[in-house]
Write an enzyme that holds these catalytic residues in place. Structure first.
Site, PDB file in Angstrom:
ATOM      1  CB  CYS A 187      34.243  16.150  85.671  1.00 29.22           C
ATOM      2  SG  CYS A 187      33.175  16.210  86.996  1.00 29.22           S
TER       3      CYS A 187
ATOM      4  CG  HIS B  27      31.515  13.106  82.795  1.00 32.75           C
ATOM      5  ND1 HIS B  27      32.785  12.525  82.790  1.00 32.75           N
ATOM      6  CD2 HIS B  27      31.005  13.473  84.069  1.00 32.75           C
ATOM      7  CE1 HIS B  27      33.302  13.024  84.175  1.00 32.75           C
ATOM      8  NE2 HIS B  27      32.132  13.511  84.900  1.00 32.75           N
TER       9      HIS B  27
END
Length: 514
Positions: free
Chosen positions: A354, A438
């Protein structure tokens, strides 16, 4: 059965999240249809539900404990800190803006302060959270609510929608959890109760001692005296439990120096261990991504903040962050950026997730998060990132390294991949990987394939265990929480509280609220 309970705490980190999860698991094992609820959460660890709503990761964990699908109803207000003074406000799973604390807590009748405060915000938010709670109560037999911080934050009581505010609105009984491992638990119980108004005190049914070490009989005289002073019983003494390894609520308080995620200690399956260093960047978010690695036998995970701590690492992870540009500056200032660049040249593995993926790219254009504009990234991946006003929230699935992968996405940065090999939604260049996903390492087959790649690049004789199932390990941990409640709490009285509410005639403890 129809009812509920608010689990409050004497402090932050008293154990509210784990107690709430434990009660949910204990109830569902008894055949009770139960849901967790936290009206307002402040956390950098979040999750995306199947309908694309962002909620606190702790509430997703509690939903799993209750064996139900997570929903925005379970955490209607989420605050994601971006600095010491402001947070992104996520309402019903969608971001609605960045706001200062004063702006967020604006109240009816308060004069305009020029910082975004909106008169009546507390009433509007309380209406939202009570509506969510009512909808859960209409679907489930019981709703177990988690409070935030302490219910005796007297400076915030007027705007409270998560502790006594929601307990009063729902007429829920309250059990206060205290961490005896910190010391001062009796004073904390008494003081918490005595700082509440008479109306609030009427809902505080009693206490739950958490993290006790030793012989419970030595504690009993104190519990008897507490009952005599407050008229309230203690509903259980939970022992200190090592290695629970459940999802953390807040990454801001993590100890960086040499921290290792708690997990079962097991010898490596192969000839050597694999060392993983996680850069503890500012505003670190969703660091729970590394839990699945820490659960692997022979994988040693630690959080680091110095360049020399990367020297013996076989894999370095740059995790998610709510401040990509700020994290980039931090890496450069501490010499970690240069260390990562050397690793890339030497072909030593690096994984960016991310925000960590974004800063590994060539260029960042950010007028949204940091408002820094055009910024050079570390240049380790052929990627250009532009921050968009709309947040990407999703539950993607796909294939990588020949294995099925599932994950979730929470980001404003939009990545344009200019080269390299495809890797999930990102790319790989040499021994440097990057993705927005994630939770991908929770996919067992993919995690094993990725670790084999890392071991090969690092020159380690590490072999991932063929039978590690992260989902099963998580279920075992949640069952341990249920066991703690079932074996060490007064479950029959807890059931009576949930069904019938706080006992009548609880005494008022002066001085009460100011």
């Amino acid at each position: 059965m129809s009812g509920g309970l608010l689990v409050a705490g004497t402090t932050s980190d008293a154990g509210k999240s784990v107690v709430t999860a434990g009660i949910c698991r204990w109830l569902v094992r008894r055949g009770v249809k139960v849901a967790p609820f936290k009206a307002q959460n402040m956390s950098l660890n979040s999750f995306v539900t199947r309908e694309g709503a962002e909620i606190g990761r702790a509430q997703a964990m509690q939903a799993q404990a209750a064996r139900v699908e997570p929903s925005a109803l379970m955490n209607p207000v989420l605050l994601k800190p971006g600095s010491d003074r402001s947070s992104q406000v996520v309402l019903m799973g969608k971001p609605v803006g960045e706001m200062s604390a004063r702006g967020f807590f604006g109240d009816a009748g308060a004069p305009s302060t020029g910082d975004g405060a909106q008169p009546g915000r507390r009433e509007a938010l309380l209406g939202t959270v009570t509506d969510c709670l009512d909808r859960l109560r209409g679907t489930y037999d019981a709703v177990i609510c988690e409070g935030a911080g302490s219910p005796a934050e007297i400076n915030l009581r007027r705007t409270d929608i998560v502790n006594m505010g929601i307990a009063r609105a729902a007429r829920f009984p309250v059990v206060v959890v205290g961490d005896i491992d910190r010391g001062g638990v009796f004073a904390s119980f008494f003081g918490t109760t005595a700082l509440l108004s008479a109306e609030d005190q009427a809902l505080v049914a009693g206490y739950l001692v958490n993290k006790f070490r030793g012989d419970v009989s030595l504690l009993e005289p104190g519990l008897d005296m507490l009952h005599g002073l407050t008229g309230r019983r203690t509903y259980g003494v939970l022992p200190f439990a090592h290695g629970l390894g459940i999802d953390e609520e807040d990454g801001l308080r993590i100890s960086m120096r040499g921290t290792v995620r708690e997990s079962s200690v097991a010898p490596p399956h192969g000839a050597e261990v694999l060392r993983v260093a996680v850069c503890a960047v500012p505003l670190m978010s969703n660091f729970t991504d590394v839990d699945a690695l820490a659960a692997e036998p022979g994988v040693l995970v630690r959080f680091v903040d110095r360049a020399d701590e990367l020297a013996d690492a076989d894999l370095v992870i740059v995790p998610g962050t709510r401040g990509t540009v700020r994290a980039l500056e931090w890496l450069r200032r501490r010499g970690l950026a240069d260390a990562l660049a050397r690793r890339a040249v030497e072909g030593r593995p690096v994984l960016g997730i991310c925000g960590g993926f974004q800063l590994l790219g060539e260029h960042i254009d950010d007028e949204i998060e940091s408002r820094a504009g055009a910024v050079d990234g570390l240049g380790l991946l052929p990627v250009r990132v532009r921050f968009a006003a709309a947040k990407t929230l999703g539950r993607p699935a796909g294939e990588a390294l020949g294995e099925r992968v599932e994950g979730y996405e929470i980001h404003h940065g939009v990545a344009e991949v200019l080269g390299g090999d495809a890797f999930l939604d990102g790319c790989r260049s040499g021994a440097v990987w990057g993705t927005h996903w994630h939770g991908s390492l929770e996919s067992d087959g993919f995690r094993r394939a990725f670790l084999r790649e890392v071991a090969r690049a690092a020159g380690r004789r590490f072999v991932p265990a063929p039978d590690t199932c992260f989902g099963m390990l998580r279920e075992e941990q949640l069952d341990r929480l249920g066991d703690l409640i079932e074996e060490h709490a007064d479950t029959e009285r807890l059931l009576a509280l949930i069904e019938s509410g706080a006992p009548a005639g609880l005494p008022f403890i002066p001085p009460g609220a100011p």
